[in-house]
Scaffold this motif. Structure first.
Motif, PDB file in Angstrom:
ATOM      1  N   ASP A 152       0.907  -1.355  -0.077  1.00  0.00           N
ATOM      2  CA  ASP A 152      -0.002  -0.093   0.112  1.00  0.00           C
ATOM      3  C   ASP A 152       0.784   1.207   0.081  1.00  0.00           C
ATOM      4  OD1 ASP A 152       0.665  -0.970   2.783  1.00  0.00           O
ATOM      5  OD2 ASP A 152      -0.409   0.866   3.479  1.00  0.00           O
ATOM      6  N   GLU A 196     -14.482  -3.248  10.912  1.00  0.00           N
ATOM      7  CA  GLU A 196     -13.447  -2.468  11.285  1.00  0.00           C
ATOM      8  C   GLU A 196     -13.268  -2.133  12.884  1.00  0.00           C
ATOM      9  OE1 GLU A 196     -14.820  -1.832   8.728  1.00  0.00           O
ATOM     10  OE2 GLU A 196     -13.664  -2.843   7.068  1.00  0.00           O
ATOM     11  N   THR A 218      -0.263   6.381  13.283  1.00  0.00           N
ATOM     12  CA  THR A 218      -1.265   6.296  11.919  1.00  0.00           C
ATOM     13  C   THR A 218      -2.550   6.079  12.302  1.00  0.00           C
ATOM     14  OG1 THR A 218      -0.612   3.907  11.759  1.00  0.00           O
ATOM     15  CG2 THR A 218       0.862   5.309  10.540  1.00  0.00           C
ATOM     16  N   ASP A 219      -3.414   5.977  11.458  1.00  0.00           N
ATOM     17  CA  ASP A 219      -4.944   5.625  11.487  1.00  0.00           C
ATOM     18  C   ASP A 219      -5.059   4.166  11.479  1.00  0.00           C
ATOM     19  OD1 ASP A 219      -7.949   6.345   9.433  1.00  0.00           O
ATOM     20  OD2 ASP A 219      -7.602   5.553  11.532  1.00  0.00           O
ATOM     21  N   ALA A 221      -7.964   2.465  11.634  1.00  0.00           N
ATOM     22  CA  ALA A 221      -8.943   2.051  10.741  1.00  0.00           C
ATOM     23  C   ALA A 221      -8.495   1.898   9.351  1.00  0.00           C
ATOM     24  CB  ALA A 221     -10.238   2.828  10.641  1.00  0.00           C
ATOM     25  N   ALA A 222      -7.802   2.880   8.907  1.00  0.00           N
ATOM     26  CA  ALA A 222      -7.090   2.512   7.589  1.00  0.00           C
ATOM     27  C   ALA A 222      -6.280   1.400   7.466  1.00  0.00           C
ATOM     28  CB  ALA A 222      -6.419   3.991   7.321  1.00  0.00           C
ATOM     29  N   SER A 223      -5.488   1.244   8.358  1.00  0.00           N
ATOM     30  CA  SER A 223      -4.436  -0.048   8.230  1.00  0.00           C
ATOM     31  C   SER A 223      -5.412  -1.078   8.280  1.00  0.00           C
ATOM     32  CB  SER A 223      -3.538  -0.101   9.315  1.00  0.00           C
ATOM     33  OG  SER A 223      -4.369   0.049  10.555  1.00  0.00           O
ATOM     34  N   VAL A 225      -8.224  -1.553   7.154  1.00  0.00           N
ATOM     35  CA  VAL A 225      -8.918  -1.820   5.819  1.00  0.00           C
ATOM     36  C   VAL A 225      -8.008  -2.505   4.942  1.00  0.00           C
ATOM     37  CG1 VAL A 225     -10.026  -0.576   3.940  1.00  0.00           C
ATOM     38  CG2 VAL A 225     -10.842  -0.074   6.278  1.00  0.00           C
ATOM     39  N   THR A 226      -6.745  -2.140   5.009  1.00  0.00           N
ATOM     40  CA  THR A 226      -5.665  -2.505   3.769  1.00  0.00           C
ATOM     41  C   THR A 226      -5.356  -3.892   4.392  1.00  0.00           C
ATOM     42  OG1 THR A 226      -4.755  -0.494   3.878  1.00  0.00           O
ATOM     43  CG2 THR A 226      -3.444  -2.063   3.379  1.00  0.00           C
ATOM     44  N   ARG A 229      -8.382  -6.118   2.988  1.00  0.00           N
ATOM     45  CA  ARG A 229      -8.638  -5.969   1.558  1.00  0.00           C
ATOM     46  C   ARG A 229      -7.474  -7.016   1.253  1.00  0.00           C
ATOM     47  NH1 ARG A 229      -6.842  -0.569  -1.155  1.00  0.00           N
ATOM     48  NH2 ARG A 229      -4.988  -1.218  -0.427  1.00  0.00           N
TER      49      ARG A 229
END
Length: 552
Positions: A152, A196, A218-219, A221-223, A225-226, A229
């Motif tokens: 990512d 999440e 870092t965020d 939630a974003a990690s 999601v990565t 995915r």
């Protein structure tokens, strides 16, 4: 205010935490049938095998070059994404996973020096292609699970653009997050699909210190999601839930993961349906000889559950360039087709074969033309000219891979009396050459005395020689490292020390000076030059100082 531990415990009533949580938080989740989850994961695993196989075959025939900074160029990544019909993000993840599995590497051992390094499949990729589907998937999933590469990061520009397969994608903390998240997901019942936010709460309970540091950088939630995915891409999860083979991957059981995934991957097909519109439909995942044949004689038009292949002049010509005949192409297609060969496809193949090879292109370094065919026969069969490797392309023309000047010299040695042929086909005559010496750059001047200018130059050379001998009689303690030189100059400016420095002038010479640095700033050194009675302040460029030695 800092208190002793006993006082703090007494003030808190003996509690260690403000909100004790001895049990994990309840994670709200949706329940799916585990068989449905496994089926979805198996379908995704089949797509993963098709895409990685396509990368191995594509880069095996057209390998991209390696950037000087390492990795794959953006143009090559975009071209591969368009070929696979996937997003650049998923394509970068596929490359990192294949590289972690040992299927891709830099080819720079057997290449010539004038060729750049290239990304190419490894010999292990050939063995991987021959394995069973479950074992092939387990190798990719296990490599992704243990890889420290963060796909990512590809495309980000923090401190410079990050390219796929470069060292800038190395991020061991990303591997820790991936393993923490999937291990937390493995604690839920089979078929559980967690959101999440709920999964993040479970991670904070399981790893409070690690997640606290992670949330500060870092965020979360974003990690997550990565991670989810990529797990879906890898076939570790299906429809958001951890699959049975995925649980084996999380448990580091590669053999068990391969056995569980083997019946879930859709079986490969060995046939297709040829159609009259010059297309062919593969009703599943092609593998083996059928896949190699269709990749050679057709181009993929669309992917999906049923892949559509398109036949064209260029695709048919690829097989003819390998020495195939029109009959062989049609026979191979008929062997893998359930519908027979349509007439339009038969016409296309035979028409391309009829025009194939009519015109030929070759290369030569020299040619010999002569209207006397008998003389050409004699020259062609002359053993003394065997090194010229003659080849007759016309009754009056011979060609040779040897350069023309060499051919001319050898023919003259054998008394054939050749002449040079001009670029326009006319006779090229050699003119008489007259050599002349180039004029001297400066005229020679003879002097019988020493004037004031010459005397000043001689004295200057003598003084520089004395200074150089004084500076070089003891080279112990000389510093040449640029970083250490700059630090030594700064320390001498603070302490008032005297140094010998070597300074490069405009013509490449290095002169030695006895200086006392006063200040070092903005890449320049301001120093006092000379003795205490007659010193001058001079500015030196820091990058021209070649060495430093303390004066004794």
């Amino acid at each position: 205010m800092v208190l002793p531990r006993e006082v703090a415990l007494a003030l808190r009533g003996g509690r260690l935490h403000q909100h004790p949580a001895p049990r994990p938080p309840a994670v709200e989740h949706a329940a799916l049938d585990p068989d449905v989850v496994d089926a979805a994961a198996g379908g995704r695993a089949g797509e993963l095998l098709v895409l990685v196989t396509e990368i191995v075959e594509e880069w095996g025939t057209r390998p991209p070059r390696v950037l000087r900074s390492g990795g794959v160029a953006v143009r090559d990544l975009s071209r591969l994404a368009a070929h696979l019909e996937t997003s650049p993000e998923e394509t970068a993840w596929l490359l990192e996973t294949a590289h972690a599995a040992g299927l891709l590497a830099v080819d720079d051992g057997s290449r010539r020096q004038d060729q750049p390094a290239q990304w190419a499949p490894t010999p292990a990729a050939d063995d991987w292609l021959d394995d069973a589907a479950g074992a092939r998937w387990a190798a990719l999933a296990g490599a992704w699970w243990a890889s420290s590469a963060a796909a990512d990061l590809v495309g980000t520009t923090d401190g410079g653009r990050v390219n796929a397969l470069s060292t800038a994608t190395s991020y061991p903390l990303g591997r820790q997050r991936r393993q923490d998240a999937l291990r937390a997901l493995a604690t839920l019942p089979a078929g559980a699909v967690a959101q999440e936010d709920a999964l993040g709460e479970l991670l904070r309970w399981r790893h409070p210190l690690r997640m606290a540091r992670h949330a500060a950088s870092t965020d979360t939630a974003a990690s997550l999601v990565t991670v989810l995915r990529e797990a879906e891409w890898a076939g570790v999860t299906g429809r958001g839930a951890l699959s049975g083979p995925g649980r084996a991957v999380v448990a580091d059981d590669a053999a068990g993961a391969a056995d569980l995934m083997e019946p879930l991957v859709p079986a490969a097909v060995d046939h297709m349906l040829l159609q009259a519109d010059l297309t062919a439909i593969a009703p599943g995942r092609l593998d083996g000889a059928a896949r190699a044949l269709m990749r050679l004689v057709s181009d993929v038009e669309s992917r999906g559950g049923a892949t559509v292949h398109r036949f064209g002049e260029e695709s048919v010509r690829r097989a003819l360039d390998l020495g195939w005949t029109a009959d062989r192409v049609l026979e191979e297609l008929a062997a893998v087709s359930r519908t027979g060969v349509p007439q339009p496809l038969d016409y296309l193949v035979r028409d391309v074969a009829r025009r194939h090879g009519v015109a030929r292109v070759g290369a030569c370094s020299a040619y010999l033309r002569c209207d006397d065919a008998a003389l050409l026969d004699r020259i062609e069969r002359d053993r003394a000219l065997g090194m010229l490797q003659w080849r007759r392309i016309a009754p009056t023309v011979l060609v040779s891979p040897v350069p023309a000047p060499t051919v001319m010299d050898l023919l003259r040695e054998e008394q054939y009396g050749p002449v040079a042929d001009g670029g326009d086909g006319g006779l090229e005559l050699a003119g008489a050459r007259q050599h002349r010496a180039a004029p001297a750059a400066t005229p020679a001047v003879r002097t019988h005395g020493v004037d004031e200018v010459v005397a000043r130059q001689v004295v200057g050379v003598m003084r520089r020689g004395d200074t150089g001998r004084a500076a070089s009689h003891d080279e112990e303690g000389t510093i040449t490292d640029p970083v250490v030189v700059a630090a030594t100059l700064r320390e001498a400016a603070v302490d008032g020390q005297t140094l010998w420095i070597g300074y490069a002038d405009d013509v490449g010479g290095v002169a030695t000076h006895l200086v006392r640095p006063l200040a070092v700033e903005a890449g320049r050194v301001r120093a006092s030059v000379g003795d205490a009675d007659n010193d001058k302040v001079r500015t030196f460029s820091l990058h021209r100082i070649t060495k430093v030695r303390p004066a004794r």
